[in-house]
Design a protein around this motif. Structure first.
Motif, short mmCIF file in Angstrom:
data_model
loop_
_atom_site.label_atom_id
_atom_site.label_comp_id
_atom_site.label_asym_id
_atom_site.label_seq_id
_atom_site.Cartn_x
_atom_site.Cartn_y
_atom_site.Cartn_z
N ALA A 1 0.72 -1.33 0.18
CA ALA A 1 -0.07 -0.12 -0.04
C ALA A 1 0.76 1.11 -0.14
N GLY A 2 2.14 1.09 0.44
CA GLY A 2 3.12 2.26 0.53
C GLY A 2 3.88 2.25 -0.82
N LYS A 3 3.75 1.52 -1.87
CA LYS A 3 4.42 1.53 -2.88
C LYS A 3 4.57 2.97 -3.54
N GLY A 4 6.02 3.08 -3.84
CA GLY A 4 6.17 4.48 -4.52
C GLY A 4 6.66 5.71 -3.48
N ARG A 5 6.46 5.29 -2.19
CA ARG A 5 6.80 6.12 -1.16
C ARG A 5 8.40 6.01 -0.52
N ALA B 1 8.20 -1.57 7.65
CA ALA B 1 7.43 -0.86 8.60
C ALA B 1 7.77 0.43 8.08
N SER B 2 8.72 0.78 7.33
CA SER B 2 8.96 2.12 6.82
C SER B 2 7.97 2.66 5.84
N HIS B 3 7.39 1.72 5.01
CA HIS B 3 6.31 2.14 4.11
C HIS B 3 5.15 1.91 4.79
N GLN B 4 4.88 1.51 5.78
CA GLN B 4 3.55 1.51 6.69
C GLN B 4 3.57 2.96 7.29
N ILE B 5 4.69 3.36 7.98
CA ILE B 5 4.81 4.66 8.46
C ILE B 5 4.63 5.84 7.51
N LEU B 6 5.20 5.68 6.33
CA LEU B 6 4.91 6.78 5.28
C LEU B 6 3.63 6.82 4.83
N TRP C 1 0.75 6.32 6.38
CA TRP C 1 -0.23 6.36 7.52
C TRP C 1 -0.96 7.66 7.47
N ASN C 2 -0.59 8.50 7.11
CA ASN C 2 -1.21 9.88 6.91
C ASN C 2 -2.38 9.76 5.73
N ASP C 3 -2.24 9.00 4.82
CA ASP C 3 -3.20 8.67 3.89
C ASP C 3 -4.14 7.71 4.52
N HIS C 4 -3.75 6.69 5.08
CA HIS C 4 -4.31 5.54 5.50
C HIS C 4 -5.18 5.72 6.73
N LYS C 5 -4.88 6.73 7.50
CA LYS C 5 -5.49 6.77 8.85
C LYS C 5 -6.85 7.08 8.79
N GLU C 6 -7.30 7.98 7.80
CA GLU C 6 -8.68 8.32 7.53
C GLU C 6 -9.71 7.09 7.08
#
Length: 384
Positions: free
Chosen positions: A13-17, A40-45, A47-52
């Motif tokens: 889900a964090g591909k390209g970040r 974990a790094s891609h998950q953190i990156l 999060w701002n999009d995913h949290k909503e």
């Protein structure tokens, strides 16, 4: 039922970040479980999009068992096993319909068929024995509104091991949307029903199943304008009169002997009529030409993907302007939510027909999806 993790069909889900993905997305979000990450790094990156969306997806994941709930004897194979270890190809092969006529387009094998091949192919055969498919008139008229696949199979006297629902979800979704939005008591629907059907793709090779509308709307003239960019240029303007149900495999069946096999409404003493008209292009570009002939009672857009295509924006503006009820479907609830947000932005108010599960969704899971949510063709409906 427990939804399996099928990493091979997913992307991080964090591909390209930030940095490139480190491998398959094996790390799922602990809260929603609907998305996965390579690290974990891609998950953190992300999060701002995913949290909503996280809490919303969490609620949707709780409904997995309901999504996978079908009355058929093959339901577990068509849902969990297709996700876990089998493919649509294998599922269809076991039942003798793989690559056969209309069934070709139910697996990845049909993806290689070119648009020119598609326009020249014509097949109105179920490739099933008559006991397993609706190749003729129903034994008795509809006595109550159909609300489930079980209701439909009982009415049509089809056993629950029949695969017919895998193709019949197209006309049954039209039936359900019409009943939900217009109801059966609308005076005009007793005589004629004009539908504008937007964005047809796979169903262009399965048009014979729309003849089931004879049985679903007895005594009614059903005219459907199929409008979309996937219609081949050489089929633009083609008119199809569906005078017969799709045929079964048996040579001595009555479906082979009748030149016209039309439903008859005993109360009104009218025969039904089902006609299809193909129109190439976007709805907002073709509407004026189409409306010269027929003003629609209803607009239907199956598996619309409203949030994924900017071409929907002028179409939604047009639907708002002409003030015709419209029903959209999509593969999962989240896609409908995103589509509903787009509609709200254009129209200034939320959909009047709230998101709801379609009882006549296709009962075989889509193999490749962006989320761990199970996806089905025509899975959820919403409308304006």
């Amino acid at each position: 039922m427990t939804l399996a993790v099928k990493e091979v069909t997913m992307e991080c889900a964090g591909k390209g970040r930030g940095a490139r993905c480190l491998g398959p997305p094996r790390r799922r979000c602990d809260r929603c479980g609907a998305v996965a990450y390579c690290s974990a790094s891609h998950q953190i990156l992300h999060w701002n999009d995913h949290k909503e969306e996280c809490k919303r997806l969490e609620q949707q994941m709780k409904c997995v068992d309901v999504l996978n709930d079908f009355p058929f004897t093959f339901s577990q194979e068509a849902t969990l096993q297709v996700l876990e270890k089998e493919s649509r190809c294998l599922f269809l092969s076991k039942r003798g319909v793989h690559k056969e006529g209309m069934w070709l387009y139910e697996c990845c094998c049909g993806e290689s068929v070119t648009s020119s091949d598609r326009s020249s192919r014509s097949n109105d055969v179920w490739h099933l024995p008559r006991i397993l498919c609706p190749c003729n008139e129903p034994e008795y008229p509809i006595s109550k509104q159909l609300s489930s696949w079980k209701d439909y199979y009982e009415w049509r006297c089809i056993p629950l091991h029949s695969l017919a629902a895998l193709l019949l979800h197209w006309p049954l979704t039209i039936y359900h949307a019409t009943q939900a939005i217009l109801g059966s008591s609308t005076p005009e629907i007793r005589d004629k029903l004009y539908i504008h059907y937007l964005g047809p793709e796979k169903e262009l090779l399965q048009l014979a199943v729309f003849a089931e509308l004879h049985a679903l709307f007895p005594g009614v003239h059903v005219h459907i304008e199929l409008v979309g960019p996937e219609i081949p240029q050489n089929r633009d303007g083609e008119r199809i009169n569906l005078c017969n149900y799709a045929h079964c495999l048996e040579t001595d069946c009555i479906c082979k002997s009748l030149s016209e096999n039309l439903s008859w409404d005993v109360q009104t003493r009218r025969t039904s009529k089902v006609t299809l008209q193909l129109r190439r292009g976007f709805y907002h570009d073709r509407y004026k030409d189409i409306a010269k002939d027929f003003s629609p009672h209803l607009v239907i857009a199956p598996n619309a993907g409203i949030a994924a295509y900017s071409s929907w924006l002028p179409t939604i503006e047009l639907i708002k302007e002409i003030n015709v009820p419209a029903v959209f479907s999509d593969y999962c609830e989240e896609a409908c939510h995103l589509g509903a947000c787009c509609i709200s932005t254009v129209t200034g108010h939320p959909p009047t027909f709230p998101i709801q599960l379609n009882p006549f969704r296709q009962p075989m899971v889509v193999e490749n999806s962006a989320l761990f949510l199970p996806c089905y063709s025509n899975c959820f409906l919403f409308g304006i």
